[in-house]
Design an enzyme around this catalytic site. Structure first.
Site, PDB file in Angstrom:
ATOM      1  N   LYS B 170       0.743  -1.186  -0.025  1.00 38.77           N
ATOM      2  CA  LYS B 170       0.094  -0.087  -0.029  1.00 38.77           C
ATOM      3  C   LYS B 170       0.846   1.270  -0.020  1.00 38.77           C
ATOM      4  O   LYS B 170       0.707   2.448  -0.622  1.00 38.77           O
ATOM      5  CB  LYS B 170      -0.786   0.147   1.333  1.00 38.77           C
ATOM      6  CG  LYS B 170      -1.802   1.245   1.358  1.00 38.77           C
ATOM      7  CD  LYS B 170      -2.851   1.399   0.296  1.00 38.77           C
ATOM      8  CE  LYS B 170      -3.579   2.592   0.459  1.00 38.77           C
ATOM      9  NZ  LYS B 170      -4.428   2.823   1.260  1.00 38.77           N
ATOM     10  N   LYS B 238      -1.426  12.205   5.043  1.00 37.07           N
ATOM     11  CA  LYS B 238      -1.111  11.140   6.089  1.00 37.07           C
ATOM     12  C   LYS B 238      -0.510   9.913   5.503  1.00 37.07           C
ATOM     13  O   LYS B 238       0.657   9.444   6.224  1.00 37.07           O
ATOM     14  CB  LYS B 238      -2.543  10.552   6.673  1.00 37.07           C
ATOM     15  CG  LYS B 238      -2.186   9.755   7.853  1.00 37.07           C
ATOM     16  CD  LYS B 238      -3.507   8.621   7.874  1.00 37.07           C
ATOM     17  CE  LYS B 238      -3.388   7.758   6.913  1.00 37.07           C
ATOM     18  NZ  LYS B 238      -4.301   6.641   7.145  1.00 37.07           N
TER      19      LYS B 238
END
Lengths: 292, 292
Positions: B170, B238
């Site tokens: 990811k 983030k």
């Protein structure tokens, strides 16, 4: 058609050959006569200067290294302009600065010579297989006249806009491919350093939103440690220099392009300019930790 | 199967619904009870705590904002561990740091709880249409047991490697998409400032080596000035923070990722954190020159 071609390098030679095989009469001139040798028995006419060639052809293609080379061939001593007839079309397929392409267009127009800038992407393989992407700037009627010749060399041929627009599209292409290779090098090196097989990561990401032809093709070559070009690092460095000079001229910031250009500087400076630009991944590896 | 789901946000709610529609018995707990309202008449069982849920289910999915939230739900007071039975499987589909995922795996193993990290890409639309890419880290036998449930939520489901490997994949995805959006913003803004229609450039480049799903989809949305998420800038910020923290921990340089993270800082800091991260293009535009 009587077609001139100047610049028989890795890209230009197979491109000229496609024109020849389609039945056009090919006219050649070369700064380096050695590049003419493979065309010795093809029936191509060898000229003594660009000027001499210009007198006998309908269209001249140039495929050379940089803007000053194009200027020399077109406007230098015994250049195209000296032998040109009204109605001649000049098509420059080199990658040069958009500003130079616009300037050449203006200067040739003063001699009744039509000009298209038509840089390509797809590399040596695209040139060999006639699958180049050709991005064209110039007048629509001239583009339509030359389109059948473009179609012999490429599979995706587009008129982008007026003079210089082809070079602008090529600049955008070099931003996307340069930064794309850099990001991919960062991602695959991140995976490997994390102890995860980068081949599995590439495979999983191919199915999702991160899909790109760079992930598919360059990703596999990074995994294979195959740094043979493809597209040489020093050429990508040159193309990003052009992009960044234009950005400075226009007053634009291109942060990720500038970062990638710095990394290409380091790659070329490390003696790897003849490697493919995917060798950027080696710059990111921790010292002493090579895959091979 | 008795399936727990925690985290019914933009992504989690449609994902949980796919499990329900496939005939599984859905068990829910929510920190924000309002998120339970749309599930009122579905037959889903509402629990008073994660611990209570854990006692009655075979598997628990978590889909929350960040690592500390996952830790709280699993190991905090009245968390999953307090009610868990041996053989329970916990699947965290949030995007968190690989190091935290590995740590959770170890700590849950001490309670005989199996753990998979299974972050996703594809955004809200992928969640709604069950076309997510799901990148999994953990043991192969647990992965095979959960795979039928993953297949209800995504179309590309891969076991990448051991615990944490899903999060590493990811992270790589976020590098490629973040830097990819940045490069595209630079290219399209370069074209427009050069006086060339960026729509023509996008169209021409789609046919060549610069092709990516980002060029195709995000490119069109940049042209349309459609900054509605999609994927919010603050979430991409983030995710790149996580990537850069890992890079620092491992002693890696990620130059183009770091550059993109800086630009996301500026975008979020300008009050555009709720816009899609493609709003990066607005940062690059010369002051006072917006397309719209």
């Amino acid at each position: 058609m009587q077609v001139g071609f100047i610049g028989l390098g890795l890209m230009g030679a197979p491109m000229a050959r496609h024109l020849l095989h389609a039945g056009h009469h090919l006219h050649l001139w070369a700064r380096r006569p050695a590049t003419l040798v493979p065309f010795a028995d093809t029936g191509a006419v060898i000229h003594q200067s660009p000027a001499e060639m210009a007198a006998t052809v309908d269209v001249v293609f140039t495929m050379v290294a940089d803007g000053p080379d194009v200027e020399q061939v077109l406007l230098g001593p015994r250049g195209i302009v000296e032998g040109a007839h009204p109605g001649l079309v000049v098509v420059d397929m080199s990658t040069i600065a958009p500003a130079i392409a616009r300037d050449l267009n203006t200067r040739l127009a003063a001699h009744d010579i039509a000009f298209l800038d038509a840089p390509v992407s797809g590399g040596e393989r695209g040139a060999r297989e006639a699958t180049l992407t050709i991005m064209v700037g110039g007048a629509a009627d001239i583009f339509e006249r030359i389109r059948p010749l473009f179609s012999l060399m490429g599979k995706s041929v587009s008129l982008i806009g007026p003079a210089g627009a082809g070079q602008v599209a090529k600049a955008c292409n070099q931003i996307l491919t340069g930064v794309g290779v850099m990001a991919l090098a960062e991602a695959l090196n991140f995976a490997r350093t994390s102890g995860v097989d980068p081949a599995n990561v590439r495979q999983a990401l191919l199915g999702g939103f991160a899909y790109s032809r760079i992930l598919e093709n360059h990703g596999q070559r990074m995994l294979d440690r195959d740094f043979t070009p493809g597209f040489k690092a020093w050429m990508h460095q040159k193309d990003l220099r052009i992009v960044l000079e234009e950005a400075q001229r226009m007053g634009l910031m291109l942060p990720s392009t500038a970062t990638t250009a710095q990394a290409l500087n380091a790659l070329v400076g490390s003696g790897h300019g003849e490697d493919d630009s995917i060798a950027l991944i080696r710059l990111l590896e921790r010292m002493g930790e090579a895959w091979v």
